[in-house]
Scaffold this motif. Structure first.
Motif, PDB file in Angstrom:
ATOM      1  N   SER A 104      16.959  13.482 -54.650  1.00 20.60           N
ATOM      2  CA  SER A 104      16.235  13.049 -55.824  1.00 20.60           C
ATOM      3  C   SER A 104      16.271  13.788 -56.842  1.00 20.60           C
ATOM      4  N   GLY A 105      15.881  13.646 -58.027  1.00 17.34           N
ATOM      5  CA  GLY A 105      15.777  14.221 -59.067  1.00 17.34           C
ATOM      6  C   GLY A 105      17.077  14.771 -59.543  1.00 17.34           C
ATOM      7  N   ASN A 106      17.191  16.266 -59.476  1.00 16.23           N
ATOM      8  CA  ASN A 106      18.224  16.896 -59.754  1.00 16.23           C
ATOM      9  C   ASN A 106      19.293  17.453 -58.786  1.00 16.23           C
ATOM     10  N   HIS A 107      18.913  16.942 -57.510  1.00 12.68           N
ATOM     11  CA  HIS A 107      19.627  17.287 -56.410  1.00 12.68           C
ATOM     12  C   HIS A 107      20.205  16.000 -55.473  1.00 12.68           C
ATOM     13  N   TYR A 108      21.155  15.983 -55.419  1.00 12.29           N
ATOM     14  CA  TYR A 108      21.768  14.832 -54.330  1.00 12.29           C
ATOM     15  C   TYR A 108      22.813  15.274 -53.521  1.00 12.29           C
ATOM     16  N   ARG A 109      22.982  14.708 -52.208  1.00 18.34           N
ATOM     17  CA  ARG A 109      23.896  15.134 -51.335  1.00 18.34           C
ATOM     18  C   ARG A 109      24.813  13.918 -51.038  1.00 18.34           C
ATOM     19  N   THR A 110      25.904  14.009 -50.761  1.00 15.95           N
ATOM     20  CA  THR A 110      26.812  13.150 -50.008  1.00 15.95           C
ATOM     21  C   THR A 110      27.781  13.986 -49.280  1.00 15.95           C
ATOM     22  N   MET A 111      28.686  13.337 -48.437  1.00 16.06           N
ATOM     23  CA  MET A 111      29.419  13.948 -47.403  1.00 16.06           C
ATOM     24  C   MET A 111      30.908  13.221 -47.234  1.00 16.06           C
ATOM     25  N   GLU A 155      30.438  18.932 -47.058  1.00 20.02           N
ATOM     26  CA  GLU A 155      29.381  18.420 -47.726  1.00 20.02           C
ATOM     27  C   GLU A 155      29.266  18.508 -49.272  1.00 20.02           C
ATOM     28  N   PHE A 156      28.661  17.782 -50.052  1.00 19.31           N
ATOM     29  CA  PHE A 156      28.842  18.048 -51.381  1.00 19.31           C
ATOM     30  C   PHE A 156      27.194  17.831 -52.060  1.00 19.31           C
ATOM     31  N   HIS A 157      26.875  19.008 -52.689  1.00 24.98           N
ATOM     32  CA  HIS A 157      25.791  19.175 -53.102  1.00 24.98           C
ATOM     33  C   HIS A 157      25.858  18.708 -54.847  1.00 24.98           C
ATOM     34  N   LEU A 158      25.022  17.870 -55.350  1.00 25.70           N
ATOM     35  CA  LEU A 158      25.277  17.376 -56.852  1.00 25.70           C
ATOM     36  C   LEU A 158      24.236  17.520 -57.510  1.00 25.70           C
TER      37      LEU A 158
END
Length: 337
Positions: free
Chosen positions: A156-163, A227-230
């Motif tokens: 949420s907000g300023n931090h998302y994750r995908t993989m 993992e990708f931190h976005l």
């Protein structure tokens, strides 16, 4: 009734909902909040299902009840799978695709009731602490249960994750992760998916951090994971539905090039995936979104259980190995019963 447990959580979340909102495009999710089930193929005629209700914490029994209703195999269709595999391999050998994902379904007879499904959900929570576990009952359409290790969009907000999650092996749980050696086929498959994820998120987010690839456990199976931190770029509206549109379906469940692979699978796989390899989880842009790829799942309708499994096919794949991989993945659900 909807109940789900996020990875590593000691509590489940329950949503009591007597009705379902049916949507027809990912854009319809913009500004909505609720538990989502999205089909693999948005052109298949299956709706996006949105269950709206107040989430409530629910305890998970430390010792779930044993299963008294064991599934018995009804149909397996190995010849259909082999024929589809041959078609997929020929297309890969011709260079039409870098990767294709071939899946199948098997049917089982299972005579459990609603309480038995809930017990199976609790057993899954105990068996698979690293996975997202869910159970969804759809009015008039039976129930779906799944145990998935793959995040599509979380945050949420300023931090998302995908993989990027690709490559599969079955190894004893006693084997240290550092001792696991991956084949060139599995490493190549994972790299294809990771490259695609980077390209998909770049219009809407910058990658703050990238972890992997590393070996990740999911029950009796291991996978290669990156993992990708976005962080979102500057957009006037939340980016969640943009990320869903760009990422789904990922090469982990479809192939590359994505649009052409989706059309090829629709024509040649030989059955309807329905909600298998779609998207499942909680959408809430005001608080936190946790959406997963709907893997290791089964559909319960009457006394019929349909279990799904698939795997990535490259031109140097082996039919026997790919068939075994689908069995390993199907066993994830069957072991809870």
């Amino acid at each position: 009734m909807i109940i789900y447990r996020l990875p590593y959580s000691s509590e489940a979340i329950r949503i009591d909902c007597d009705s379902v909102t049916r949507l027809h495009s990912i854009d319809d999710l913009r500004g909505r909040k609720g538990f989502v089930m999205m089909p693999y193929d948005l052109e298949s005629g299956h709706d996006i299902l949105l269950f709206e209700g107040v989430p409530q914490l629910s305890s998970i029994p430390a010792h779930p009840a044993p299963s008294y209703h064991h599934p018995t195999l009804a149909t397996q269709n190995p010849a259909q799978y082999a024929n589809a595999y041959s078609t997929f391999i020929k297309a890969l050998e011709k260079g039409e695709f870098a990767k294709l994902v071939l899946s199948r379904a098997s049917e089982w007879k299972w005579i459990g009731k609603e309480k038995d499904l809930l017990d199976a959900f609790y057993r899954a929570c105990c068996l698979y602490p690293r996975m997202m576990i869910y159970l969804v009952q759809i009015p008039g359409e039976g129930a779906w249960m799944g145990c998935t290790p793959e995040i599509l969009v979380s945050g949420s907000g300023n931090h998302y994750r995908t993989m990027a999650l690709a490559g599969t092996m079955s190894v004893p749980e006693t084997m240290p992760v550092k001792n696991i050696v991956w084949s060139e086929k599995n490493r190549k498959e994972q790299e294809i998916v990771a490259d695609y994820i980077r390209d998909c998120v770049s219009p809407y987010a910058r990658i703050l951090e990238e972890e992997g690839p590393y070996t990740s456990r999911a029950g009796q199976l291991v996978h290669l994971k990156t993992e990708f931190h976005l962080a979102p770029l500057q957009h006037p509206t939340p980016i969640t539905h943009h990320l869903i549109k760009n990422l789904h379906p990922t090469p982990a469940v479809c192939g590359l090039p994505a649009k052409e692979a989706a059309a090829f699978i629709r024509e040649n796989e030989g059955y309807d995936r329905s909600y298998y390899s779609g998207v499942v989880g909680m959408l809430d842009e005001d608080y936190e979104t946790n959406l997963f790829v709907n893997l290791r799942c089964g559909h319960f309708l009457g006394e019929k259980l349909t279990v799904y499994g698939g795997g990535g096919i490259l031109k140097d794949s082996n039919l026997g190995s790919e068939w075994n991989e689908t069995n390993w993945k199907m066993n994830t659900i069957l072991q809870t019963l």
